[in-house]
Write a protein that holds these residues in place. Structure first.
Motif, mmCIF file in Angstrom:
data_model
loop_
_atom_site.group_PDB
_atom_site.id
_atom_site.type_symbol
_atom_site.label_atom_id
_atom_site.label_comp_id
_atom_site.label_asym_id
_atom_site.label_seq_id
_atom_site.Cartn_x
_atom_site.Cartn_y
_atom_site.Cartn_z
ATOM 1 N N ASP A 146 0.825 -1.212 0.000
ATOM 2 C CA ASP A 146 0.000 0.000 0.000
ATOM 3 C C ASP A 146 0.859 1.263 0.000
ATOM 4 O O ASP A 146 0.523 2.252 -0.665
ATOM 5 C CB ASP A 146 -0.942 0.000 1.208
ATOM 6 C CG ASP A 146 -2.062 -1.028 1.079
ATOM 7 O OD1 ASP A 146 -2.329 -1.461 -0.053
ATOM 8 O OD2 ASP A 146 -2.651 -1.398 2.108
ATOM 9 N N ALA A 147 1.960 1.243 0.745
ATOM 10 C CA ALA A 147 2.858 2.398 0.764
ATOM 11 C C ALA A 147 3.459 2.633 -0.618
ATOM 12 O O ALA A 147 3.578 3.776 -1.081
ATOM 13 C CB ALA A 147 3.959 2.194 1.797
ATOM 14 N N VAL A 148 3.840 1.550 -1.289
ATOM 15 C CA VAL A 148 4.394 1.670 -2.635
ATOM 16 C C VAL A 148 3.340 2.216 -3.592
ATOM 17 O O VAL A 148 3.613 3.094 -4.416
ATOM 18 C CB VAL A 148 4.910 0.308 -3.130
ATOM 19 C CG1 VAL A 148 5.371 0.402 -4.578
ATOM 20 C CG2 VAL A 148 6.043 -0.186 -2.247
ATOM 21 N N ASN A 149 2.114 1.731 -3.472
ATOM 22 C CA ASN A 149 1.047 2.165 -4.360
ATOM 23 C C ASN A 149 0.771 3.657 -4.212
ATOM 24 O O ASN A 149 0.414 4.330 -5.183
ATOM 25 C CB ASN A 149 -0.231 1.367 -4.072
ATOM 26 C CG ASN A 149 -0.846 0.799 -5.332
ATOM 27 O OD1 ASN A 149 -0.281 0.895 -6.424
ATOM 28 N ND2 ASN A 149 -2.018 0.211 -5.198
ATOM 29 N N ARG A 150 0.934 4.176 -2.992
ATOM 30 C CA ARG A 150 0.697 5.608 -2.781
ATOM 31 C C ARG A 150 1.756 6.467 -3.480
ATOM 32 O O ARG A 150 1.532 7.656 -3.739
ATOM 33 C CB ARG A 150 0.660 5.913 -1.279
ATOM 34 C CG ARG A 150 -0.601 5.394 -0.585
ATOM 35 C CD ARG A 150 -0.738 5.955 0.822
ATOM 36 N NE ARG A 150 0.206 5.358 1.753
ATOM 37 C CZ ARG A 150 -0.037 4.283 2.505
ATOM 38 N NH1 ARG A 150 -1.214 3.660 2.390
ATOM 39 N NH2 ARG A 150 0.861 3.815 3.342
ATOM 40 N N LEU A 151 2.904 5.873 -3.789
ATOM 41 C CA LEU A 151 3.973 6.596 -4.474
ATOM 42 C C LEU A 151 3.944 6.405 -5.991
ATOM 43 O O LEU A 151 4.644 7.116 -6.721
ATOM 44 C CB LEU A 151 5.335 6.125 -3.957
ATOM 45 C CG LEU A 151 5.713 6.505 -2.535
ATOM 46 C CD1 LEU A 151 6.941 5.719 -2.090
ATOM 47 C CD2 LEU A 151 5.973 8.002 -2.433
ATOM 48 N N MET A 168 1.995 6.944 -8.595
ATOM 49 C CA MET A 168 1.532 7.896 -9.606
ATOM 50 C C MET A 168 1.859 9.345 -9.258
ATOM 51 O O MET A 168 1.182 10.261 -9.703
ATOM 52 C CB MET A 168 0.016 7.728 -9.816
ATOM 53 C CG MET A 168 -0.371 6.391 -10.408
ATOM 54 S SD MET A 168 0.370 6.101 -12.042
ATOM 55 C CE MET A 168 -0.434 7.372 -12.999
ATOM 56 N N ILE A 169 2.903 9.541 -8.453
ATOM 57 C CA ILE A 169 3.342 10.892 -8.137
ATOM 58 C C ILE A 169 4.805 11.041 -8.523
ATOM 59 O O ILE A 169 5.536 10.062 -8.647
ATOM 60 C CB ILE A 169 3.132 11.247 -6.649
ATOM 61 C CG1 ILE A 169 3.908 10.280 -5.739
ATOM 62 C CG2 ILE A 169 1.655 11.232 -6.302
ATOM 63 C CD1 ILE A 169 3.777 10.614 -4.263
ATOM 64 N N PHE A 223 7.741 11.138 1.400
ATOM 65 C CA PHE A 223 7.722 10.328 2.619
ATOM 66 C C PHE A 223 6.365 10.449 3.318
ATOM 67 O O PHE A 223 5.780 9.454 3.746
ATOM 68 C CB PHE A 223 8.847 10.753 3.569
ATOM 69 C CG PHE A 223 10.186 10.167 3.244
ATOM 70 C CD1 PHE A 223 10.585 8.952 3.800
ATOM 71 C CD2 PHE A 223 11.056 10.820 2.386
ATOM 72 C CE1 PHE A 223 11.833 8.407 3.502
ATOM 73 C CE2 PHE A 223 12.301 10.276 2.084
ATOM 74 C CZ PHE A 223 12.687 9.072 2.649
ATOM 75 N N GLY A 224 5.866 11.681 3.434
ATOM 76 C CA GLY A 224 4.585 11.883 4.088
ATOM 77 C C GLY A 224 3.448 11.238 3.339
ATOM 78 O O GLY A 224 2.551 10.627 3.950
ATOM 79 N N THR A 225 3.462 11.341 2.018
ATOM 80 C CA THR A 225 2.410 10.746 1.206
ATOM 81 C C THR A 225 2.388 9.232 1.359
ATOM 82 O O THR A 225 1.319 8.609 1.426
ATOM 83 C CB THR A 225 2.604 11.115 -0.274
ATOM 84 O OG1 THR A 225 2.526 12.535 -0.412
ATOM 85 C CG2 THR A 225 1.549 10.458 -1.152
ATOM 86 N N ALA A 226 3.564 8.622 1.419
ATOM 87 C CA ALA A 226 3.646 7.167 1.547
ATOM 88 C C ALA A 226 3.388 6.702 2.970
ATOM 89 O O ALA A 226 3.132 5.508 3.198
ATOM 90 C CB ALA A 226 5.014 6.683 1.094
#
Length: 238
Positions: free
Chosen positions: A77-82, A84-85, A107-110
């Motif tokens: 999930d952390a990887v997925n949050r990164l 498309m940015i 870092f904050g987004t992930a």
């Protein structure tokens, strides 16, 4: 008996490689964090592949420093949050067309935590079970027969700028003790290490060992490279 193979033309050939998070230093002193799966290892060296206009590629060329953080399958999930940015502002045309958006706080987004490294300026990712501090050895243009790097090295369009492969030398390795062999802290236990794998842009984990590998009979110490001694010497002299 398998059916006869046929000739096909898949758009990508991502048959399956581990996912890594790369932390690098931005020009303003902040830090970028970006996932890739274009990576392979040779001793204490790694080969990393990036679009040449990516923020990570530009940071690595400028500073010569990077931290390679490997994630487990449970951290998808952390990887997925990164995924498309991008840390590039403005967003390169090629990435914009794919739906990427600019985000300075990777870092904050992930939802991940930066912690200081020992030999390089970019931070490690605290939550990652494997963290490798590294320095740049050389940058090698890929697909050089298709791209004019001298003309497009500053191009905003990823389709023009091409690919760069970076050879990096590992300087320090940090590993969570729970994935190490109980009787040898310098060896990773393959049964405990569950890397996140990308195959054709989808995320997977590993299954159990299939058979006993003949290669696994070779003592791991026989693969030791001079880079390990070099890294130790550098730590003693700093």
């Amino acid at each position: 008996m398998a059916a006869d193979n046929i000739s096909v033309e898949p758009s990508i050939l991502y048959m399956g490689t581990p996912v890594i998070l790369n932390s690098t230093e931005n020009p303003d002193g902040t830090f970028n964090l970006a996932p890739i799966s274009s990576v392979f290892w040779l001793g204490w060296r790694a080969m990393l592949g990036f679009e040449s206009v990516s923020q990570t590629a530009q940071n690595l060329q400028r500073t010569g420093q990077i931290v390679i953080n490997l994630v487990e399958d449970s951290q998808v999930d952390a990887v997925n949050r990164l995924s498309m940015i991008t840390g590039s502002n403005p967003v390169p045309d090629g990435k914009s067309q794919r739906g990427y958006r600019y985000e300075p706080d990777k870092f904050g987004t992930a939802g991940l935590t930066p912690v200081p490294s020992e030999t390089v300026r970019p931070p490690r990712v605290q939550e990652c079970p494997v963290q490798m501090e590294a320095e740049l050895v050389q940058a090698i243009p890929a697909m050089a027969d298709e791209y004019d790097y001298s003309q497009h090295e500053r191009a905003a369009d990823c389709t023009l700028a091409g690919i760069l492969c970076f050879e990096v030398r590992i300087k320090r390795v940090h590993i969570d003790p729970r994935i190490l062999m109980p009787n040898n802290k310098d060896r990773v236990d393959p049964d405990a290490w569950r890397p996140l794998i990308m195959s054709f842009c989808r995320y997977y984990g590993l299954g159990p060992e299939l058979v006993e590998s003949e290669l696994a009979r070779i003592p791991e110490i026989q693969y030791r490279s001079p880079d390990i001694d070099r890294a130790q010497l550098e730590l003693q002299t700093t």
